[in-house]
Scaffold this motif. Structure first.
Motif, PDB file in Angstrom:
ATOM      1  N   PRO A  26      -8.410  39.128 -20.626  1.00  0.00           N
ATOM      2  CA  PRO A  26      -6.955  39.726 -21.147  1.00  0.00           C
ATOM      3  C   PRO A  26      -6.143  38.633 -21.700  1.00  0.00           C
ATOM      4  CG  PRO A  26      -7.464  40.909 -19.609  1.00  0.00           C
ATOM      5  CD  PRO A  26      -8.770  39.994 -19.649  1.00  0.00           C
ATOM      6  N   LEU A  27      -6.260  37.422 -21.018  1.00  0.00           N
ATOM      7  CA  LEU A  27      -5.317  36.210 -21.049  1.00  0.00           C
ATOM      8  C   LEU A  27      -5.857  35.517 -22.305  1.00  0.00           C
ATOM      9  CD1 LEU A  27      -3.012  34.367 -20.117  1.00  0.00           C
ATOM     10  CD2 LEU A  27      -4.741  33.081 -18.862  1.00  0.00           C
ATOM     11  N   ALA A  28      -7.265  35.285 -22.412  1.00  0.00           N
ATOM     12  CA  ALA A  28      -7.823  35.038 -23.586  1.00  0.00           C
ATOM     13  C   ALA A  28      -7.183  35.549 -25.083  1.00  0.00           C
ATOM     14  CB  ALA A  28      -9.158  34.594 -23.468  1.00  0.00           C
ATOM     15  N   TYR A  29      -7.006  36.838 -24.767  1.00  0.00           N
ATOM     16  CA  TYR A  29      -6.699  37.577 -25.921  1.00  0.00           C
ATOM     17  C   TYR A  29      -4.947  36.888 -26.371  1.00  0.00           C
ATOM     18  CZ  TYR A  29      -9.655  41.207 -27.791  1.00  0.00           C
ATOM     19  OH  TYR A  29     -10.630  42.015 -28.396  1.00  0.00           O
ATOM     20  N   VAL A  30      -4.446  36.867 -25.245  1.00  0.00           N
ATOM     21  CA  VAL A  30      -2.936  36.280 -25.555  1.00  0.00           C
ATOM     22  C   VAL A  30      -3.140  35.067 -26.508  1.00  0.00           C
ATOM     23  CG1 VAL A  30      -0.726  35.610 -24.485  1.00  0.00           C
ATOM     24  CG2 VAL A  30      -2.023  37.424 -23.676  1.00  0.00           C
ATOM     25  N   VAL A  31      -3.866  34.035 -25.932  1.00  0.00           N
ATOM     26  CA  VAL A  31      -4.199  32.723 -26.722  1.00  0.00           C
ATOM     27  C   VAL A  31      -4.465  33.272 -28.151  1.00  0.00           C
ATOM     28  CG1 VAL A  31      -5.311  30.633 -26.631  1.00  0.00           C
ATOM     29  CG2 VAL A  31      -4.462  31.613 -24.789  1.00  0.00           C
ATOM     30  N   ALA A  32      -5.524  33.996 -28.413  1.00  0.00           N
ATOM     31  CA  ALA A  32      -5.838  34.255 -29.625  1.00  0.00           C
ATOM     32  C   ALA A  32      -5.181  34.820 -30.708  1.00  0.00           C
ATOM     33  CB  ALA A  32      -7.393  35.220 -29.528  1.00  0.00           C
ATOM     34  N   ALA A  33      -4.059  35.473 -29.917  1.00  0.00           N
ATOM     35  CA  ALA A  33      -3.104  36.293 -30.887  1.00  0.00           C
ATOM     36  C   ALA A  33      -2.113  35.195 -31.592  1.00  0.00           C
ATOM     37  CB  ALA A  33      -2.352  37.205 -30.068  1.00  0.00           C
ATOM     38  N   VAL A  34      -2.010  33.935 -30.768  1.00  0.00           N
ATOM     39  CA  VAL A  34      -0.917  33.150 -31.395  1.00  0.00           C
ATOM     40  C   VAL A  34      -1.351  32.868 -32.867  1.00  0.00           C
ATOM     41  CG1 VAL A  34       0.077  31.093 -31.157  1.00  0.00           C
ATOM     42  CG2 VAL A  34      -0.530  32.200 -29.232  1.00  0.00           C
ATOM     43  N   PRO A  35      -2.453  32.368 -33.159  1.00  0.00           N
ATOM     44  CA  PRO A  35      -2.735  32.041 -34.696  1.00  0.00           C
ATOM     45  C   PRO A  35      -2.715  33.020 -35.703  1.00  0.00           C
ATOM     46  CG  PRO A  35      -4.710  31.695 -33.372  1.00  0.00           C
ATOM     47  CD  PRO A  35      -3.583  31.956 -32.423  1.00  0.00           C
ATOM     48  N   ALA A  36      -3.220  34.249 -34.891  1.00  0.00           N
ATOM     49  CA  ALA A  36      -3.315  35.590 -35.728  1.00  0.00           C
ATOM     50  C   ALA A  36      -1.853  36.163 -36.349  1.00  0.00           C
ATOM     51  CB  ALA A  36      -4.107  36.484 -35.045  1.00  0.00           C
ATOM     52  N   VAL A  37      -1.180  36.118 -35.348  1.00  0.00           N
ATOM     53  CA  VAL A  37       0.281  36.460 -35.503  1.00  0.00           C
ATOM     54  C   VAL A  37       1.042  35.422 -36.697  1.00  0.00           C
ATOM     55  CG1 VAL A  37       2.872  36.419 -34.735  1.00  0.00           C
ATOM     56  CG2 VAL A  37       0.712  37.626 -33.432  1.00  0.00           C
ATOM     57  N   LEU A  38       0.694  34.085 -36.497  1.00  0.00           N
ATOM     58  CA  LEU A  38       1.496  33.179 -37.411  1.00  0.00           C
ATOM     59  C   LEU A  38       0.772  33.645 -38.727  1.00  0.00           C
ATOM     60  CD1 LEU A  38       1.502  29.929 -35.242  1.00  0.00           C
ATOM     61  CD2 LEU A  38       3.288  31.294 -35.943  1.00  0.00           C
ATOM     62  N   ALA A  39      -0.573  33.656 -38.897  1.00  0.00           N
ATOM     63  CA  ALA A  39      -1.398  34.059 -40.137  1.00  0.00           C
ATOM     64  C   ALA A  39      -0.502  35.174 -40.780  1.00  0.00           C
ATOM     65  CB  ALA A  39      -2.660  34.052 -39.957  1.00  0.00           C
ATOM     66  N   ALA A  40      -0.411  36.182 -39.852  1.00  0.00           N
ATOM     67  CA  ALA A  40       0.231  37.445 -40.409  1.00  0.00           C
ATOM     68  C   ALA A  40       1.622  37.309 -41.204  1.00  0.00           C
ATOM     69  CB  ALA A  40       0.195  38.449 -39.187  1.00  0.00           C
ATOM     70  N   ILE A  41       2.383  36.328 -40.430  1.00  0.00           N
ATOM     71  CA  ILE A  41       3.774  36.063 -40.923  1.00  0.00           C
ATOM     72  C   ILE A  41       3.372  35.591 -42.578  1.00  0.00           C
ATOM     73  CG2 ILE A  41       5.793  34.833 -40.799  1.00  0.00           C
ATOM     74  CD1 ILE A  41       5.441  35.249 -37.754  1.00  0.00           C
ATOM     75  N   CYS A  42       2.638  34.652 -42.513  1.00  0.00           N
ATOM     76  CA  CYS A  42       2.284  33.987 -43.621  1.00  0.00           C
ATOM     77  C   CYS A  42       2.092  35.022 -45.035  1.00  0.00           C
ATOM     78  CB  CYS A  42       1.117  32.814 -43.683  1.00  0.00           C
ATOM     79  SG  CYS A  42       1.641  31.633 -42.946  1.00  0.00           S
ATOM     80  N   TYR A  43       1.070  35.866 -44.588  1.00  0.00           N
ATOM     81  CA  TYR A  43       0.588  37.005 -45.486  1.00  0.00           C
ATOM     82  C   TYR A  43       1.733  37.813 -45.708  1.00  0.00           C
ATOM     83  CZ  TYR A  43      -4.617  36.782 -45.715  1.00  0.00           C
ATOM     84  OH  TYR A  43      -5.971  36.363 -46.171  1.00  0.00           O
ATOM     85  N   ALA A  44       2.324  38.396 -44.884  1.00  0.00           N
ATOM     86  CA  ALA A  44       3.484  39.054 -44.798  1.00  0.00           C
ATOM     87  C   ALA A  44       4.635  38.497 -46.059  1.00  0.00           C
ATOM     88  CB  ALA A  44       4.314  39.644 -43.784  1.00  0.00           C
ATOM     89  N   ALA A  45       4.829  37.340 -45.704  1.00  0.00           N
ATOM     90  CA  ALA A  45       5.951  36.683 -46.817  1.00  0.00           C
ATOM     91  C   ALA A  45       5.345  36.744 -48.383  1.00  0.00           C
ATOM     92  CB  ALA A  45       6.187  35.266 -46.308  1.00  0.00           C
ATOM     93  N   LEU A  46       4.170  36.257 -48.327  1.00  0.00           N
ATOM     94  CA  LEU A  46       3.412  35.992 -49.743  1.00  0.00           C
ATOM     95  C   LEU A  46       3.355  37.413 -50.642  1.00  0.00           C
ATOM     96  CD1 LEU A  46       1.146  32.807 -48.679  1.00  0.00           C
ATOM     97  CD2 LEU A  46       3.021  33.092 -50.505  1.00  0.00           C
ATOM     98  N   VAL A  47       2.716  38.321 -49.791  1.00  0.00           N
ATOM     99  CA  VAL A  47       2.178  39.503 -50.360  1.00  0.00           C
ATOM    100  C   VAL A  47       3.102  40.338 -50.843  1.00  0.00           C
ATOM    101  CG1 VAL A  47       1.901  40.904 -48.411  1.00  0.00           C
ATOM    102  CG2 VAL A  47       0.324  41.426 -50.272  1.00  0.00           C
ATOM    103  N   SER A  48       4.362  40.313 -50.448  1.00  0.00           N
ATOM    104  CA  SER A  48       5.586  41.077 -51.046  1.00  0.00           C
ATOM    105  C   SER A  48       6.270  40.385 -52.046  1.00  0.00           C
ATOM    106  CB  SER A  48       6.639  41.116 -49.347  1.00  0.00           C
ATOM    107  OG  SER A  48       7.073  40.038 -49.113  1.00  0.00           O
TER     108      SER A  48
END
Length: 383
Positions: A26-48
Motif C-alpha cells: 500500500p505504501l508503494a502505491y502512494v509513491v507510485a501515485a505521485v508521477p501518475a497524478v502529475l501526468a494526469a494534471i498535464c493531460y487534463a490541461a492539454l486535452v481541454s
C-alpha cells in the motif's frame, strides 16, 4: 480503463517479481501515485485546450513539434498495446478461479495449459475489437455497464479484508483443507525492492490517458479535464484502501509463497474468507472489471493511428471510417493485432512482467513529453 488487472492481480503478483516487499505494497502505491497524478494534471490541461482525436500526438506535436508528438504517441501506442496483451493474458487466471469455485475443476485446470489460455486471451481481445468496430453507442453501453459491475467486488472485498485478520484467515484456510504453499523464506526488504515495486505498481494508474483519445467525440472539452482528475483521484484512494485491506487480512508471507506457485488474484486469495456464492459473485465482477479495460484502451490506441493518418504520417487507410458505424476499421485491426502479439510474447516468456516493464518505460517517455508540452505550450502556440 484503469481499474482491472492493476489492482486485482499486480499488487499480489509483485511479490514474485520484487521478493521482500511483503506488506509494504500500500505504501508503494502512494509513491507510485505521485508521477501518475502529475501526468494526469498535464493531460487534463492539454486535452481541454486541444480537444481532438489523437491525444498526446495532437498535444505534443502542436505544443513542441511534430517529431516529438510522434515519439510521444508512438510510445503510448506501443505501451498500451502491451497493456492490452497483459490484461487479456491475466484475465484467464480469474476465469480459472471462477470455474474452480463453481465446481468445474476440470475446465478450470485446463486454463493453465497453453492452448486454452491463449484462446481465451485472444478471444477477449477480439471481443473488444468488435465492440469498438460497431461504434460509440455500443461502446458506451457496454463499457458503462461493465464499469458499474466492477464496483461490486472491490466494495465487498475491502469490507471483508477490514473485518478479518491474518489469524482468522489461517484458521479458515485450515478448516477448508486448503494446503499452505511450500515453505520459502521471504527475503528482507531493501530500498531497491521498494522502489522496484513502486515502478511496477505505477502501471496500475495508466489508463486515464484514454480519456484524451476520445477528445474528438466529446461534446464539452472541460468534461475531459474533469473526467481525468476524477479518475486519478478516485482510483488512487481506492488502490491504497483496497490493497491495505487485503494485506490486513491475509499474511504477506502466504501471498508471497502462493505467487511462486502460479498466477494469483485478490478474489482467489480471499476465497477462504467468503461463502461460495459470494466468491463467485466477486470473481465474476473482477472478470468483468478486467475485460472492460480492453475496449477502453483499444479505443484510445486506435485513435492514435487515426491521428497519424490524418496528418499524413501513416497511409490514408488508417483514417478511413466505416460508412455505417463511423469507426476506423484499419486502425482498430492493427491495434488488436499488436496486442495479440503481446499475448504470444507473455506465453513464450512464461511470465507477464516483461510486458509490464515495456508498458511502464513506454508510458514514462510519453508522460515526460506531455510535461514538456505543457511547459512550452504558451510560448510555442499562444493562439
Amino acid at each position: 480503463a484503469m481499474v482491472g488487472v492493476g489492482v486485482n492481480i499486480l499488487p499480489f503478483m509483485v511479490q514474485r517479481s520484487q521478493p521482500g516487499i511483503g506488506g509494504w505494497v500500500p505504501l508503494a502505491y502512494v509513491v507510485a501515485a505521485v508521477p501518475a497524478v502529475l501526468a494526469a494534471i498535464c493531460y487534463a490541461a492539454l486535452v481541454s485546450a486541444m480537444p481532438r482525436a489523437g491525444g498526446s500526438y495532437v498535444n505534443v506535436s502542436r505544443a513542441l513539434n511534430p517529431f516529438a508528438g510522434f515519439i510521444a504517441s508512438f510510445s503510448q501506442w506501443f505501451g498500451l498495446s502491451m497493456a492490452m496483451g497483459v490484461v487479456a493474458y491475466l484475465l484467464v487466471p480469474v476465469i480459472r478461479d471462477l470455474l474452480s469455485v463453481a465446481g468445474l475443476t476440470g475446465i478450470a485446470g485446463s486454463l493453465d495449459h497453453t492452448g486454452p489460455r491463449l484462446s481465451v486471451s485472444l478471444l477477449s481481445l477480439w471481443f473488444a475489437w468488435l465492440v469498438n468496430m460497431l461504434g460509440i453507442r455500443l461502446y458506451e453501453r457496454s463499457v458503462v455497464f461493465m464499469a458499474a459491475a466492477t464496483i461490486v467486488a472491490p466494495m465487498i472485498m475491502t469490507v471483508v479484508g477490514i473485518l478479518n485478520s491474518p489469524q482468522s484467515f489461517l484458521v479458515k484456510l485450515q478448516s477448508a483443507g486448503t494446503p499452505f504453499p511450500p515453505s520459502v523464506a521471504m527475503p528482507r526488504l531493501t530500498a531497491a525492492t521498494f522502489l522496484g515495486t513502486a515502478v511496477v505498481l505505477f502501471s496500475s494508474f495508466i489508463g486515464f490517458d484514454a480519456v484524451a483519445q476520445a477528445a474528438g467525440e466529446a461534446r464539452h472539452p472541460g468534461d475531459l479535464a474533469r473526467a481525468i482528475m476524477i479518475a486519478i483521484a478516485g482510483v488512487t484512494g481506492y488502490y491504497v484502501c483496497f490493497t491495505w485491506s487485503v494485506y490486513h487480512s491475509i499474511p504477506a508471507v502466504y501471498i508471497y509463497r502462493a505467487s511462486l506457485v502460479r498466477d494469483i488474484s485478490a478474489p482467489g486469495l480471499m476465497m477462504p474468507l467468503l461463502p461460495t456464492w459470494l466468491s463467485m459473485t466477486i470473481l465474476a465482477s473482477v472478470a468483468v472489471a478486467i475485460l472492460k479495460v480492453l475496449p477502453a484502451v483499444m479505443l484510445a490506441n486506435s485513435r492514435t493511428l487515426y491521428a497519424f493518418s490524418a496528418d499524413g504520417i501513416l497511409p490514408r487507410a488508417f483514417s478511413h471510417l466505416n460508412a455505417r458505424f463511423r469507426t476506423p476499421p484499419y486502425s482498430l485491426t492493427v491495434t488488436a493485432l499488436a496486442a495479440s502479439l503481446c499475448v504470444f510474447g507473455c506465453n513464450l516468456a512464461g511470465d507477464f512482467f516483461l510486458g509490464v516493464d515495456l508498458l511502464v518505460v513506454s508510458m514514462l517517455v510519453n508522460f515526460l513529453l506531455m510535461a514538456g508540452a505543457l511547459l512550452m505550450f504558451p510560448r510555442v502556440n499562444p493562439e
